[in-house]
Every structure is written in C-alpha cells, then in structure tokens.
Design a protein around this motif. Structure first.
Motif, PDB file in Angstrom:
ATOM      1  N   PRO A  53       9.067   4.295  -4.389  1.00  0.00           N
ATOM      2  CA  PRO A  53       8.604   3.705  -5.654  1.00  0.00           C
ATOM      3  C   PRO A  53       9.143   2.303  -5.912  1.00  0.00           C
ATOM      4  CG  PRO A  53       9.299   5.979  -5.972  1.00  0.00           C
ATOM      5  CD  PRO A  53       9.705   5.602  -4.592  1.00  0.00           C
ATOM      6  N   GLN A  54      10.378   1.992  -5.505  1.00  0.00           N
ATOM      7  CA  GLN A  54      10.957   0.694  -5.813  1.00  0.00           C
ATOM      8  C   GLN A  54      10.286  -0.454  -5.072  1.00  0.00           C
ATOM      9  OE1 GLN A  54      12.553   3.353  -4.552  1.00  0.00           O
ATOM     10  NE2 GLN A  54      14.225   2.791  -3.161  1.00  0.00           N
ATOM     11  N   TYR A  55       9.448  -0.122  -4.074  1.00  0.00           N
ATOM     12  CA  TYR A  55       8.743  -1.172  -3.335  1.00  0.00           C
ATOM     13  C   TYR A  55       7.239  -1.124  -3.580  1.00  0.00           C
ATOM     14  CZ  TYR A  55      13.234  -1.342  -0.968  1.00  0.00           C
ATOM     15  OH  TYR A  55      14.574  -1.441  -0.694  1.00  0.00           O
ATOM     16  N   LYS A  56       6.845  -0.553  -4.682  1.00  0.00           N
ATOM     17  CA  LYS A  56       5.425  -0.457  -5.011  1.00  0.00           C
ATOM     18  C   LYS A  56       4.784  -1.828  -5.159  1.00  0.00           C
ATOM     19  CE  LYS A  56       2.223   1.640  -8.323  1.00  0.00           C
ATOM     20  NZ  LYS A  56       2.081   2.428  -9.571  1.00  0.00           N
ATOM     21  N   HIS A  57       5.579  -2.817  -5.599  1.00  0.00           N
ATOM     22  CA  HIS A  57       5.015  -4.154  -5.797  1.00  0.00           C
ATOM     23  C   HIS A  57       4.623  -4.821  -4.485  1.00  0.00           C
ATOM     24  CE1 HIS A  57       9.278  -4.773  -4.897  1.00  0.00           C
ATOM     25  NE2 HIS A  57       8.968  -6.011  -4.526  1.00  0.00           N
ATOM     26  N   LEU A  58       5.077  -4.277  -3.369  1.00  0.00           N
ATOM     27  CA  LEU A  58       4.741  -4.851  -2.068  1.00  0.00           C
ATOM     28  C   LEU A  58       3.494  -4.211  -1.451  1.00  0.00           C
ATOM     29  CD1 LEU A  58       8.298  -5.079  -0.457  1.00  0.00           C
ATOM     30  CD2 LEU A  58       6.995  -6.894  -1.578  1.00  0.00           C
ATOM     31  N   THR A  59       2.947  -3.172  -2.072  1.00  0.00           N
ATOM     32  CA  THR A  59       1.789  -2.486  -1.518  1.00  0.00           C
ATOM     33  C   THR A  59       0.516  -3.244  -1.832  1.00  0.00           C
ATOM     34  OG1 THR A  59       1.589  -1.107  -3.497  1.00  0.00           O
ATOM     35  CG2 THR A  59       2.932  -0.254  -1.685  1.00  0.00           C
ATOM     36  N   ALA A  60      -0.572  -2.834  -1.167  1.00  0.00           N
ATOM     37  CA  ALA A  60      -1.832  -3.571  -1.286  1.00  0.00           C
ATOM     38  C   ALA A  60      -2.410  -3.481  -2.690  1.00  0.00           C
ATOM     39  CB  ALA A  60      -2.841  -3.026  -0.263  1.00  0.00           C
ATOM     40  N   ARG A  61      -2.388  -2.311  -3.272  1.00  0.00           N
ATOM     41  CA  ARG A  61      -2.997  -2.119  -4.578  1.00  0.00           C
ATOM     42  C   ARG A  61      -1.906  -2.022  -5.650  1.00  0.00           C
ATOM     43  NH1 ARG A  61      -5.665   0.175  -0.547  1.00  0.00           N
ATOM     44  NH2 ARG A  61      -7.935  -0.104  -0.421  1.00  0.00           N
ATOM     45  N   GLN A 111       6.145  -8.613   4.719  1.00  0.00           N
ATOM     46  CA  GLN A 111       5.718  -8.097   3.428  1.00  0.00           C
ATOM     47  C   GLN A 111       4.266  -8.441   3.122  1.00  0.00           C
ATOM     48  OE1 GLN A 111       8.606  -9.424   0.518  1.00  0.00           O
ATOM     49  NE2 GLN A 111      10.329  -8.590   1.687  1.00  0.00           N
ATOM     50  N   ARG A 112       3.773  -9.570   3.631  1.00  0.00           N
ATOM     51  CA  ARG A 112       2.365  -9.916   3.454  1.00  0.00           C
ATOM     52  C   ARG A 112       1.476  -8.952   4.230  1.00  0.00           C
ATOM     53  NH1 ARG A 112       0.717 -14.753   6.904  1.00  0.00           N
ATOM     54  NH2 ARG A 112       0.836 -13.008   8.368  1.00  0.00           N
ATOM     55  N   ASN A 113       1.907  -8.574   5.444  1.00  0.00           N
ATOM     56  CA  ASN A 113       1.106  -7.651   6.249  1.00  0.00           C
ATOM     57  C   ASN A 113       1.029  -6.269   5.646  1.00  0.00           C
ATOM     58  OD1 ASN A 113       0.607  -9.672   8.050  1.00  0.00           O
ATOM     59  ND2 ASN A 113       1.858  -8.843   9.710  1.00  0.00           N
ATOM     60  N   LEU A 114       2.009  -5.901   4.815  1.00  0.00           N
ATOM     61  CA  LEU A 114       1.932  -4.614   4.133  1.00  0.00           C
ATOM     62  C   LEU A 114       0.756  -4.572   3.165  1.00  0.00           C
ATOM     63  CD1 LEU A 114       5.699  -3.950   3.299  1.00  0.00           C
ATOM     64  CD2 LEU A 114       4.361  -2.971   5.174  1.00  0.00           C
ATOM     65  N   ARG A 115       0.374  -5.732   2.647  1.00  0.00           N
ATOM     66  CA  ARG A 115      -0.726  -5.801   1.690  1.00  0.00           C
ATOM     67  C   ARG A 115      -2.056  -6.131   2.342  1.00  0.00           C
ATOM     68  NH1 ARG A 115       3.446  -8.667  -0.882  1.00  0.00           N
ATOM     69  NH2 ARG A 115       2.517 -10.640  -0.226  1.00  0.00           N
ATOM     70  N   VAL A 172     -12.474  -2.206   4.309  1.00  0.00           N
ATOM     71  CA  VAL A 172     -12.113  -1.266   5.371  1.00  0.00           C
ATOM     72  C   VAL A 172     -11.347  -0.068   4.829  1.00  0.00           C
ATOM     73  CG1 VAL A 172     -12.111  -3.036   7.153  1.00  0.00           C
ATOM     74  CG2 VAL A 172     -10.002  -2.571   5.913  1.00  0.00           C
ATOM     75  N   GLY A 173     -10.933  -0.120   3.560  1.00  0.00           N
ATOM     76  CA  GLY A 173     -10.237   1.007   2.965  1.00  0.00           C
ATOM     77  C   GLY A 173      -8.891   1.277   3.616  1.00  0.00           C
ATOM     78  N   GLY A 174      -8.358   2.455   3.330  1.00  0.00           N
ATOM     79  CA  GLY A 174      -7.113   2.880   3.958  1.00  0.00           C
ATOM     80  C   GLY A 174      -5.899   2.122   3.472  1.00  0.00           C
ATOM     81  N   ASP A 175      -4.793   2.343   4.143  1.00  0.00           N
ATOM     82  CA  ASP A 175      -3.508   1.743   3.797  1.00  0.00           C
ATOM     83  C   ASP A 175      -3.135   0.719   4.868  1.00  0.00           C
ATOM     84  OD1 ASP A 175      -0.999   1.095   2.955  1.00  0.00           O
ATOM     85  OD2 ASP A 175      -0.120   3.087   3.227  1.00  0.00           O
ATOM     86  N   PRO A 176      -3.202  -0.584   4.551  1.00  0.00           N
ATOM     87  CA  PRO A 176      -2.864  -1.592   5.572  1.00  0.00           C
ATOM     88  C   PRO A 176      -1.414  -1.538   6.009  1.00  0.00           C
ATOM     89  CG  PRO A 176      -3.205  -2.619   3.426  1.00  0.00           C
ATOM     90  CD  PRO A 176      -3.636  -1.191   3.286  1.00  0.00           C
ATOM     91  N   ALA A 177      -0.532  -0.908   5.229  1.00  0.00           N
ATOM     92  CA  ALA A 177       0.888  -0.837   5.593  1.00  0.00           C
ATOM     93  C   ALA A 177       1.108  -0.048   6.876  1.00  0.00           C
ATOM     94  CB  ALA A 177       1.692  -0.216   4.457  1.00  0.00           C
TER      95      ALA A 177
END
Length: 705
Positions: free
Chosen positions: A112-120, A67-71, A157-162
């Motif tokens: 949507p239910q896992y939005k809290h795990l995303t980078a932003r 979950q940390r790597n997703l962010r 670096v932008g983009g989505d780290p997930a």
C-alpha cells in the motif's frame, strides 16, 4: 553480501547529491578567490565533483526509470525489415530471465505505501474523472501523449505494467532452434496477441527457408498478408499456397485422403471424424471397415480416393462391386461370362429382399459356385449380401459427414479432378510441399462451419503424420531420381483446440525426427480436453510440448499448467519495530527508546497464477531451454507501411475483413496497423492467384509488421 531487501521504490535522493555537486563545480570556478584554491587544485576538485555528479545522476536515473516502468513501459515496435533472424536461434521479443529478485520487487510494488507508483494511482484516476466531467480543451490536454503529461491515458493493452516493469534492463530474448523439435505450446485467452506471436515466428521460419504450414481456423487476414509478404521478401512467392474453405474459387485444391502410405489410412482419416464414445464406437468400427473395403477396390481399379468418389460409391456400392468383379474375373478367370446362368427364383427373391442389383448378385453366385476367392472381392461380397436398408442404418453416421464435405464449391476443392484441363487452380499435397520447400496458409473457415473445418483439419493432421512416416522410412525426395534436401517443417496451428484429435498425438509424440516442429496456439487447457474427450489424452498432448509460452489467461487450471512447474522462492518483508522504556536507577537516564527494521522471509511461488491473469496484451511468461523462465514482451506492428503487402488478393482480403472483423481483433490485440485499401483485382485475377504459381502483384503500400 548484498542486502536482502532492495529498495528501488524510495525517492531518488541521489538527484539532490548530483545537483549539489554540479553547483559546487560552478561556485568553485566563479568564486575561485573565495575558496583560496589554485587552478590546478580547482581542476582536480572539479573533476572529482563532476565524477560524483555523474555517478549520483546515473543512480538517480536508474531509480526514476525503474519507477516509470512500473506505470508505463516504453513503446516497442519493429518494422518487417527490423525483425532479426538467425540460422541458430529463434527471436522471441524483448524480455529477461525471471528470478527471485523480480518476484521480490513485484511483491514490494504491490504494498500500500507504494500505491502512488502504480499505473492507476490517484493522479491517473483524477485525470480520467476530469476528462469525463469536462470534455473540452482540458480533456484534450490531459489525453495528450507527451513527456510532460504524467497522467496521460495508458495504452489499450490492459493488465499490470509492473509485472514487466520490475526489470528496466530488458534485452532481446532468443531460444535455441534445437528446442523447436520439442514443439511449442502457446496458451492465452482471446485477443491477447497469440496471432501476433504467430506472425513473429512465421516470419523467421519463412526467412530461414523452412517449410511453413499455418492452420488458421478463424481466418486472420493480417496473418495471411504477412505470410505472403514475407514469402515475397524471401524470394519464395512461387512456393506460396493459399488454401481456404471459405474462398474455393481463389484457393488451391487439396484432397485430404488422396495420398497415403497404406490403404487403411483412407478409412482411418474418414472414420476418425465420427463419434467414438459409448455405443457409437461399434458403429464407427463398422464404418471404418466399410470405407476400407471401398478404398481397396477403388485403388485396385486405378481410382484415386476422394470424398466425392467415396460418397458416390457409399450410397450405391453395387456399381463398385460390379466394376471390381468384372476387373478381377477378366484378369484371373477369363471366359467367366460364358459360365453365367440365368437368375433363378431364389436369386430374384434375394435381390428383392436385399434391395441389391440383380447382375452383381448373379456374378457373386458364380464366384461362390466356382469357389473362387480374392481378398477384395470377398470383402465386397460381405457387403453385397447384407440387406440394403439394414446396412445403411449401420453406416448412417458416415453419410452426413460426406454430405458436408461434398456440398457446393467445397466439393471440387477437396475432391479435385486431376484430369480437368479447364480448372486453373493448382493441386498440392504435403509430400510435394515438403520436397519443394513450400509455404502453405490453410484457412478453415471455422466461423461458418466448424464441423467441416474440424474434419478437414483433422484429416490434414493425419496426412501430415503419414507423410512424417514416409520421411522416416525413405527420407526426403521419395520417388525422385536424386535424394531431396532434408527440411524443417514448421507447423503453426492457431486455435488448435478446434482441430486436435487422436491423429495429433503421434504427430507431436513421434514426428520430431522427421523435422516436424509444431507450434500450437489455444486459449485454455480445458478446450483441448473438451475437444479430445479425455483428460489423460489431453495431458499426453501437453506433455509432448517442451516449450511453453503463456500469455494472459482467465482460469486458474490453465495458469497452473505453468506455475506448477516452477519452484518456490523466499521473499523478504520489512517491518518497522519501535519501542520505549522507563529510565534506569542511576538517576541519569530518564527513558530508553529503540527503533529497528525487522526482516522476515516467507515462501511464495516464483510466479503466482494471479500474475498470469493480469498480464497486459502482448506479454507472456515462457519456459524455454529446459525450464528456464523468461518474461517476454512482443513487438508491436510498426506504423510504417510494408511495400511488399500484396494487392492481388484484394477481393479475398476485403471479404475476410468484413466477415471475420480482423480489424477489431487486431486492435484488441494491441496492434498498430497501417493497412491501406487494396485496389485493382478482378475475379479472374483471383482465380490465377491460388497456388504455387500465383502471379499476385505486390505493388502499392500495405500494413506494417
């Protein structure tokens, strides 16, 4: 059978179990009497509880790490000495093989239910708002890059780290060197790390002892410095050639048309730069014949073709005709001068009408009267009998091109005087470079004059293709007393859409057997199609690249070059189904309820084109070794300075930095740079650095890789 829906996005409840097991061990040893256990039994129980704690802790750590790597991904950097190199494989960076499992995880991560795990997430956005509203100590605290700060800013670096974070267990990725002969295509929009990947591959090619040729149209100073530093590290600094159209005084010299297997190649390389669409095709063929006639005459006279010599003869071919006529007649028809007659009125009228010199026309009249024939002389005669003004209109498209290639200091760079002992700049050609295992940096200065850059680049490609033909027929070391060693020729063409032409097609199509390994870097597929003017030819070029590396792109057709080659896979969606019903007639059951998870499958692309648009800088998808899809992450440059960075090219480096703004490019590409200012090099020092025997000093610190 494994469950089809792997949930790595839940809370790490295993941590509670691990803590409880550890607490039980402590209680067991502190209150032994309370539990009524003997020491032996307590030891066995403690060992079991510790094992349970370790297992649960490992499971919890895996979820937390995932979950940390997703962010935010952990930093990945390498110094120059840390870059691995193998004689059998090519190092590509860290990554993993992308499968349906990763497509499934990425699909779940975007629910949507896992939005809290995303980078932003909401916490991250709140921290950035506070920074803008309170730019004091609180903002500094929120920006601090520390382990205890869950809302620290993301790397630039932008983009989505997930996209890469869906696999926490990445490893070093390698590709077989046998695949390099099939050529490699690297696609990615501007400033996403293509040049960084080029540095990584070039470093390994130099260390393996291969011939390395790098075409750099825009002039990336860090790439130049990296190449020279690696040449020094590999003990090959004497094999290094620096060629740059923007710095002719410090550059080695090279003539794109001086070496050839067949004389017709001279005309092909020059006429190939002219327009070939519509009516221009006829004029292009006429120019080809005109150059070919001149080239045949020059070679027969012992003159080495060059842009400057061809331009001189093109604007005044009468002198060339005269020289060849006299050479041929002296050789085959001695005494011809005694048979010359005075010009009559008809010949004078012809000279006045055509604008040609009288004496060549006199000789031509003698040749025709005597019925003498020679292939080259006949070709020159067909030119000489044409009206000068009319003929110049037919070949007028040639003059602007030659004017560009023979103006200013570039003229002596592209048309070297081999007999000038006062010029310290060395001269190289591709056969010599390949035979000696050379390393060549080609800076084409396309930002200053893209037309000259394209013309020289195309001619170089044509020359390399011709050299491949000689290697096919005669092998390495052609013309030497002992056979040469067969070498791999690693050609890296950055921004190759600015250089590609018809001559590039046979290079990628047929030159693999000569050891050529082409790696081409460009932004979109449309750039190549626009440059070469034909979608069919662009598809033909792309079809000859067996390995594809795709970084972040910005248009759908380019992304589909990769995604259209991938299979479809099934992803599973979980849906909660809950229902209640009335009771039965038995008088005991008042109601019934039912709750269950329903799983449904749907077919999606293994990688969606939108994923390629969201890639962070320095990341890529790659098809290697027969279509195996891998996800790659390139190493950043280490902050540690490389002691082998050169100082002898100080003035060139300083000028390139200011002209091409290489620092800005490098920062946008996500590099970490520790370059110190170069010192202590005069213009005389620079003139001694251009070529095989460059004595560039390398003391002092430089940029880390």
């Amino acid at each position: 059978m494994a469950h089809p829906y792997e949930n790595l996005f839940r809370r790490p409840y295993e941590a509670v179990s691990s803590i409880a097991a550890l607490a039980s061990v402590g209680a067991l040893w502190i209150y032994q009497g309370l539990f009524l256990v003997t020491p032996a039994t307590g030891g066995i129980l403690s060992a079991g509880l510790l094992s349970l704690a370790a297992i649960r802790a490992r499971q919890a750590r895996r979820l937390i790490r995932f979950q940390r790597n997703l962010r935010r991904l952990p930093t990945y950097s390498l110094t120059a000495n840390e870059i691995p190199c193998s004689s059998r494989e090519l190092f590509l960076g860290k990554g993993f093989y992308w499968t349906q499992e990763h497509t499934q995880r990425l699909h779940i991560a975007r629910l949507p239910q896992y939005k809290h795990l995303t980078a932003r997430n909401e916490l991250y956005q709140w921290a950035r708002r506070v920074e803008r509203q309170h730019p004091g100590w609180l903002a500094n605290l929120l920006r601090r890059d520390a382990w205890w700060n869950p809302a620290k800013p993301l790397p630039p670096v932008g983009g989505d780290p997930a996209i890469h974070g869906v696999e926490p267990d990445e490893r070093d990725m390698w590709s077989s060197l046998g695949e390099r002969v099939g050529h490699t295509l690297v696609l990615g929009t501007t400033r996403v790390g293509k040049t960084r990947l080029c540095e990584l591959l070039v470093t390994q090619d130099i260390r393996r002892g291969d011939v390395v040729v790098v075409f750099d149209p825009k002039g990336d100073v860090e790439l130049l410095l990296r190449m020279y530093a690696e040449a020094c590290r590999a003990g090959r600094e004497k094999d290094f050639h620096f060629f740059h159209l923007g710095y002719p005084d410090a550059s080695s010299r090279y003539s794109p048309i001086a070496t050839f297997s067949r004389i017709t190649e001279v005309a092909t390389r020059l006429a190939g730069q002219l327009p070939s669409e519509g009516q221009a095709a006829a004029f292009r063929e006429f120019v080809w014949r005109y150059i070919n006639v001149m080239a045949r005459a020059m070679v027969a006279l012992g003159m080495k073709p060059s842009y400057e010599v061809i331009y001189q003869n093109a604007v005044n071919i009468d002198d060339l005709c005269l020289k060849y006529f006299e050479y041929w007649l002296d050789r085959d028809h001695s005494g011809w001068r005694d048979e010359m007659s005075e010009p009559d009125k008809q010949l004078q009228a012809q000279a006045q009408k055509t604008g040609r010199a009288m004496y060549p026309l006199q000789i031509l009249k003698l040749i025709r009267d005597k019925g003498w024939h020679d292939q080259i002389a006949d070709g020159l005669a067909s030119v000489l009998t044409n009206d000068r003004s009319y003929f110049e209109k037919l070949v007028s498209s040639l003059y602007p091109l030659l004017e560009k290639l023979t103006t200013g200091p570039v003229s002596k760079l592209l048309s070297p005087d081999y007999s000038d002992p006062t010029d310290p700049r060395t001269v190289f050609d591709w056969q010599k470079v390949i035979d000696t295992g050379g390393i060549v940096y080609v800076g084409l200065d396309a930002l200053s004059d893209f037309e000259v850059a394209g013309a020289v680049g195309n001619s170089m490609f044509a020359d390399l293709t011709s050299t491949a033909g000689r290697l096919y027929k005669f092998g390495s070391g052609y013309g030497q007393t002992t056979p040469g060693k067969k070498r791999n020729v690693c050609i890296h063409a950055d921004e190759f859409n600015e250089l590609v032409g018809d001559e590039f097609i046979p290079m990628v199509n047929k030159a693999g057997g000569a050891g050529y390994q082409v790696t081409a870097y460009t932004q979109t597929g449309s750039d190549v199609e626009s440059r070469i003017g034909s979608k069919a030819k662009a598809d033909q070029i792309f079809g000859n690249f067996n390995t594809l590396v795709m970084m972040r792109v910005k248009n759908l057709p380019t992304a589909e070059i990769l995604t259209d080659q991938l299979p479809k896979v099934q992803v599973y969606t979980r849906q909660l189904d809950s229902a209640t019903g009335d009771g039965t007639d038995d008088g005991v059951t008042d109601f019934t309820s039912r709750t269950q998870d329903k799983y449904s499958a749907r077919e999606v692309a293994l990688v969606d084109p939108s994923d390629l648009v969201q890639l962070p800088k320095g990341q890529a998808f790659a098809l290697i070794e027969g279509g195996q899809l891998v996800k790659l992450r390139l190493p950043l440059a280490s902050k540690d300075a490389d002691p082998l960075m050169p100082t002898g090219l100080a003035a060139v480096v300083k000028s390139m930095r200011s002209t091409y703004q290489a620092y800005a490019d490098a920062a946008d590409a996500g590099r970490v740079i520790g370059m110190q200012d170069f010192e202590g090099s005069s213009s005389n020092d620079l003139q001694r650095t251009g070529g095989v025997s460059s004595n560039v000093t390398v003391e002092g610190a430089g940029r880390g890789f």
